[in-house]
Design a protein around this motif. Structure first.
Motif, PDB file in Angstrom:
ATOM      1  N   CYS A  22       0.821  -1.201   0.000  1.00  0.00           N
ATOM      2  CA  CYS A  22       0.000   0.000   0.000  1.00  0.00           C
ATOM      3  C   CYS A  22       0.855   1.251   0.000  1.00  0.00           C
ATOM      4  N   THR A 116       1.146  -2.726  -6.954  1.00  0.00           N
ATOM      5  CA  THR A 116       1.232  -3.415  -5.672  1.00  0.00           C
ATOM      6  C   THR A 116       2.607  -4.060  -5.533  1.00  0.00           C
ATOM      7  N   TYR A 122      -3.023  -1.894  -8.432  1.00  0.00           N
ATOM      8  CA  TYR A 122      -4.072  -1.939  -7.415  1.00  0.00           C
ATOM      9  C   TYR A 122      -5.369  -1.334  -7.946  1.00  0.00           C
ATOM     10  N   THR A 128      -9.162  -7.680  -3.280  1.00  0.00           N
ATOM     11  CA  THR A 128      -7.762  -7.997  -3.052  1.00  0.00           C
ATOM     12  C   THR A 128      -7.381  -7.583  -1.632  1.00  0.00           C
ATOM     13  N   ASP A 157      -0.347  -7.922  -2.201  1.00  0.00           N
ATOM     14  CA  ASP A 157       0.351  -6.723  -1.756  1.00  0.00           C
ATOM     15  C   ASP A 157       0.919  -6.946  -0.357  1.00  0.00           C
ATOM     16  N   SER A 170      -8.911  -4.348   0.218  1.00  0.00           N
ATOM     17  CA  SER A 170      -9.264  -3.314  -0.750  1.00  0.00           C
ATOM     18  C   SER A 170     -10.555  -2.641  -0.308  1.00  0.00           C
TER      19      SER A 170
END
Length: 296
Positions: A22, A116, A122, A128, A157, A170
């Protein structure tokens, strides 16, 4: 074990990829780069936010949950270990049999369109997630402990790098679990498929299939669990509704999860797997949460 800085640098630079979940910068990496860019601590401190609602991909129709499958490890995001903000994380060789409970957060518009840790772009409108140590990509079922709702996500990720949080979902996944307006939720994470491990049987609809009875433990009792709630009244309300539809016994049983008392709503015990399959089909028709088959 204290890692020397020289060893850390070799890991960070020479490994296939070392990424911070992230936190990949918006510029990302060019096609010629070995890995996406590594995000900064300052970038992680910038507040995230939900979409403004005027250009929502949810308007295109319902989002399908990913189908769990065993894949090769991503060439990015799977070093033996990596360091973020002075903390060293060791990546698991396999997520087979992995299960944990804890606090989930979510990430959204701030990182939408960035790369990611696995190198994928992303998309906050897909199911996800980010995890600190599971191999990428892995697939897991994430269940909101307070509501019993669950969603299958693809973990592609790294993160979240915040104390006492075990997974970053997500925006779409958090919305399905009902905590997109709250920021965090208490969840259970169960790996369904992971590199280096066996895959659990999953049908085309994304629901776990019931294993044949001969594969189950002797004298095991079969149930369909419809939900688990911290609020006993909510559990009792669901049990009352279920009794209007099903002739099988409906049980309301307490259980402790990490010191938290939950009330499980279950149908059963059932005679066999076929009976459980029929009940799952009916529950789907009546839109009763996200039921799953369990044994005692």
């Amino acid at each position: 074990m204290i890692l020397k800085r020289s060893v850390q640098l070799v890991s960070l630079i020479g490994a296939l990829s070392v990424l911070s979940a992230c936190t990949t910068t918006s510029g990302g990496a060019s096609a010629e780069d070995d890995a996406p860019a590594y995000g900064s601590a300052a970038d992680r401190k910038i507040p995230d936010y939900a979409p403004d609602g005027t250009a929502s991909s949810f308007e295109d129709g319902p989002i399908e949950e990913p189908t769990p499958r065993v894949e090769e490890k991503s060439p990015f995001g799977n070093p033996p270990y990596y360091e973020v903000d002075g903390v060293v994380y060791h990546v698991l060789s396999s997520g087979s049999g992995y299960s944990e409970t804890g606090i989930a957060s979510w990430y959204g518009q701030k990182f939408h369109g960035r790369r990611t840790s696995s190198g994928e772009v992303y998309d906050m409108y897909q199911y996800t997630a980010a995890h600190k140590t599971l191999p990428l990509p892995s697939y897991a079922r994430v269940t909101n402990i307070d509501t019993g709702d669950s969603v299958i996500v693809k973990i592609n990720d790294r993160g979240p790098f915040v104390k006492n949080r075990i997974i970053d979902l997500s925006y779409a996944a958090a919305k399905k679990l009902g905590y997109d307006h709250h920021g965090t939720a208490r969840v259970e994470v169960t790996v369904l498929a992971s590199p280096g491990g066996p895959q659990k049987a999953v049908n085309p609809d994304g629901e776990l299939e019931i294993p044949p009875m001969e594969q189950q433990h002797d004298n095991a009792k079969l149930f369909v669990q419809v939900g688990a709630f911290s609020d006993e009244m909510r559990a009792d309300t669901l049990a009352s509704r279920l009794r209007e539809y099903f002739k099988q016994p409906i049980s309301l049983t307490p259980v402790n999860v990490n010191g938290q008392k939950l009330h499980r709503v279950r149908i059963g015990p059932l005679d066999d797997a076929r009976a459980a399959e029929a009940i799952l089909s009916q529950l789907k028709q009546y839109s009763f949460g996200t039921p799953r088959v369990v044994t005692d």
